[in-house]
Design a protein around this motif. Sequence first.
Motif, PDB file in Angstrom:
ATOM      1  N   PRO A  29      17.991 -37.060  -2.839  1.00  0.00           N
ATOM      2  CA  PRO A  29      19.388 -37.113  -3.119  1.00  0.00           C
ATOM      3  C   PRO A  29      19.569 -36.965  -4.724  1.00  0.00           C
ATOM      4  O   PRO A  29      18.602 -37.066  -5.647  1.00  0.00           O
ATOM      5  CB  PRO A  29      19.908 -38.410  -2.742  1.00  0.00           C
ATOM      6  N   GLN A  30      20.770 -36.666  -5.070  1.00  0.00           N
ATOM      7  CA  GLN A  30      21.062 -36.914  -6.613  1.00  0.00           C
ATOM      8  C   GLN A  30      21.310 -38.355  -6.981  1.00  0.00           C
ATOM      9  O   GLN A  30      21.413 -39.291  -6.047  1.00  0.00           O
ATOM     10  CB  GLN A  30      22.346 -36.250  -7.120  1.00  0.00           C
ATOM     11  N   PHE A  31      20.753 -38.693  -8.403  1.00  0.00           N
ATOM     12  CA  PHE A  31      20.902 -40.052  -8.900  1.00  0.00           C
ATOM     13  C   PHE A  31      21.964 -40.232  -9.858  1.00  0.00           C
ATOM     14  O   PHE A  31      22.044 -39.356 -10.802  1.00  0.00           O
ATOM     15  CB  PHE A  31      19.535 -40.511  -9.237  1.00  0.00           C
ATOM     16  N   GLN A  32      22.545 -41.423  -9.866  1.00  0.00           N
ATOM     17  CA  GLN A  32      23.513 -41.781 -10.812  1.00  0.00           C
ATOM     18  C   GLN A  32      23.600 -43.158 -11.047  1.00  0.00           C
ATOM     19  O   GLN A  32      23.201 -44.075 -10.122  1.00  0.00           O
ATOM     20  CB  GLN A  32      24.879 -40.981 -10.675  1.00  0.00           C
ATOM     21  N   TYR A  33      23.871 -43.647 -12.388  1.00  0.00           N
ATOM     22  CA  TYR A  33      24.262 -44.875 -12.559  1.00  0.00           C
ATOM     23  C   TYR A  33      25.497 -45.134 -13.574  1.00  0.00           C
ATOM     24  O   TYR A  33      25.317 -45.052 -14.730  1.00  0.00           O
ATOM     25  CB  TYR A  33      22.851 -45.525 -13.483  1.00  0.00           C
ATOM     26  N   VAL A  77      15.518 -43.751 -12.716  1.00  0.00           N
ATOM     27  CA  VAL A  77      16.139 -43.922 -11.379  1.00  0.00           C
ATOM     28  C   VAL A  77      15.660 -43.353 -10.406  1.00  0.00           C
ATOM     29  O   VAL A  77      15.150 -43.834  -9.245  1.00  0.00           O
ATOM     30  CB  VAL A  77      17.831 -44.074 -11.378  1.00  0.00           C
ATOM     31  N   GLU A  78      15.396 -42.028 -10.626  1.00  0.00           N
ATOM     32  CA  GLU A  78      14.914 -41.185  -9.423  1.00  0.00           C
ATOM     33  C   GLU A  78      13.178 -41.713  -9.257  1.00  0.00           C
ATOM     34  O   GLU A  78      12.893 -41.794  -8.147  1.00  0.00           O
ATOM     35  CB  GLU A  78      14.792 -39.658  -9.933  1.00  0.00           C
ATOM     36  N   ASN A  79      12.631 -41.930 -10.371  1.00  0.00           N
ATOM     37  CA  ASN A  79      11.225 -42.309 -10.226  1.00  0.00           C
ATOM     38  C   ASN A  79      10.965 -43.742  -9.441  1.00  0.00           C
ATOM     39  O   ASN A  79      10.148 -43.934  -8.735  1.00  0.00           O
ATOM     40  CB  ASN A  79      10.744 -42.537 -11.539  1.00  0.00           C
ATOM     41  N   SER A 133      26.319 -33.781   6.372  1.00  0.00           N
ATOM     42  CA  SER A 133      27.323 -33.692   5.368  1.00  0.00           C
ATOM     43  C   SER A 133      27.545 -32.294   4.686  1.00  0.00           C
ATOM     44  O   SER A 133      26.304 -31.780   4.726  1.00  0.00           O
ATOM     45  CB  SER A 133      27.120 -34.754   4.458  1.00  0.00           C
ATOM     46  N   GLN A 134      28.761 -31.966   4.526  1.00  0.00           N
ATOM     47  CA  GLN A 134      28.830 -30.901   3.504  1.00  0.00           C
ATOM     48  C   GLN A 134      28.716 -30.863   2.123  1.00  0.00           C
ATOM     49  O   GLN A 134      28.319 -29.949   1.482  1.00  0.00           O
ATOM     50  CB  GLN A 134      30.203 -30.177   3.785  1.00  0.00           C
ATOM     51  N   THR A 135      28.586 -32.174   1.645  1.00  0.00           N
ATOM     52  CA  THR A 135      28.392 -32.467   0.122  1.00  0.00           C
ATOM     53  C   THR A 135      27.003 -32.906   0.112  1.00  0.00           C
ATOM     54  O   THR A 135      26.553 -33.796   0.902  1.00  0.00           O
ATOM     55  CB  THR A 135      29.383 -33.486  -0.212  1.00  0.00           C
ATOM     56  N   TYR A 136      26.259 -32.874  -1.123  1.00  0.00           N
ATOM     57  CA  TYR A 136      25.064 -33.368  -1.436  1.00  0.00           C
ATOM     58  C   TYR A 136      25.228 -34.960  -1.694  1.00  0.00           C
ATOM     59  O   TYR A 136      25.924 -35.306  -2.278  1.00  0.00           O
ATOM     60  CB  TYR A 136      24.349 -32.703  -2.596  1.00  0.00           C
ATOM     61  N   PRO A 137      24.189 -35.710  -1.010  1.00  0.00           N
ATOM     62  CA  PRO A 137      24.063 -37.123  -1.129  1.00  0.00           C
ATOM     63  C   PRO A 137      23.868 -37.684  -2.531  1.00  0.00           C
ATOM     64  O   PRO A 137      23.013 -37.044  -3.231  1.00  0.00           O
ATOM     65  CB  PRO A 137      23.179 -37.653  -0.178  1.00  0.00           C
TER      66      PRO A 137
END
Length: 250
Positions: A29-33, A77-79, A133-137
């Motif tokens: 997935p994509q990551f955000q904070y 965060v991804e790591n 899902s149609q949208t990326y998680p």
Amino acid sequence: MGRLEALVKLGAHFFAHPSSFNDPFECRPQFQYDFSKSRTLSHIDNRIRQFHPQASPAKRLLVKAQARRVFGQPRYVENIVNKVVENIGVLCCVERPDNLLMWAHYADAHKGVCLEFDTSEWLFRLAGKVSYSQTYPIVDTANQSPSLLADTMFLTKSAEWAYEQEWRIVSQPGLSSLDPTVQALVDALIGPGVHHMPLHLLRRIIFGVNASPENIALVRRWVREANLSVSFARCEIVPGEFRLIVVNQK
């Protein structure tokens, strides 16, 4: 056929690591904070109190500033999340035994078998239904609950895979069961690879349309040798339709 024999005779279920999946988007997935949300700041405060309980107010402000810089980097965060993924395995299941594409893609062009299990047992109560899902998680580690974060990572796929109607059991540290009598079994369910389950979970073996007589005889022999109470069936083509039916056999 080796894994099938091990499952029938020993209850050996194979939990695959996501890196072996045929979908390159799996568990990526994509990551955000998001620091604009109060829950994110509260998350940082709680971690500071947990790991620096004796810190002075000035020290806490310094640590918070450092945390905002570090956690503001998606790669960091991804790591962290990738380290979690390294230690998980996935048992993939489907709802329907008559799915044409599942037989074609995962059962050697209808030459293999479909295994039917008793889903009322403890193992399958750990299963989660895959969302398409149609949208990326997007994973937001501070603003998602642990269960939602796990669902986003391990139980979300592109809508193009919706035909699979998939359920997954994810083997990872920290699983818990509502039934304390099987908690020891759940605790052992960690990581990819082979995990042994009770033999009685297997209830029916369904042979594909193109299964050879030799392979059918071989699987039936394994069941006899394991002294299992298992029924048999075979898929048949419905004349004039793009459809399979499952016909029970003796």
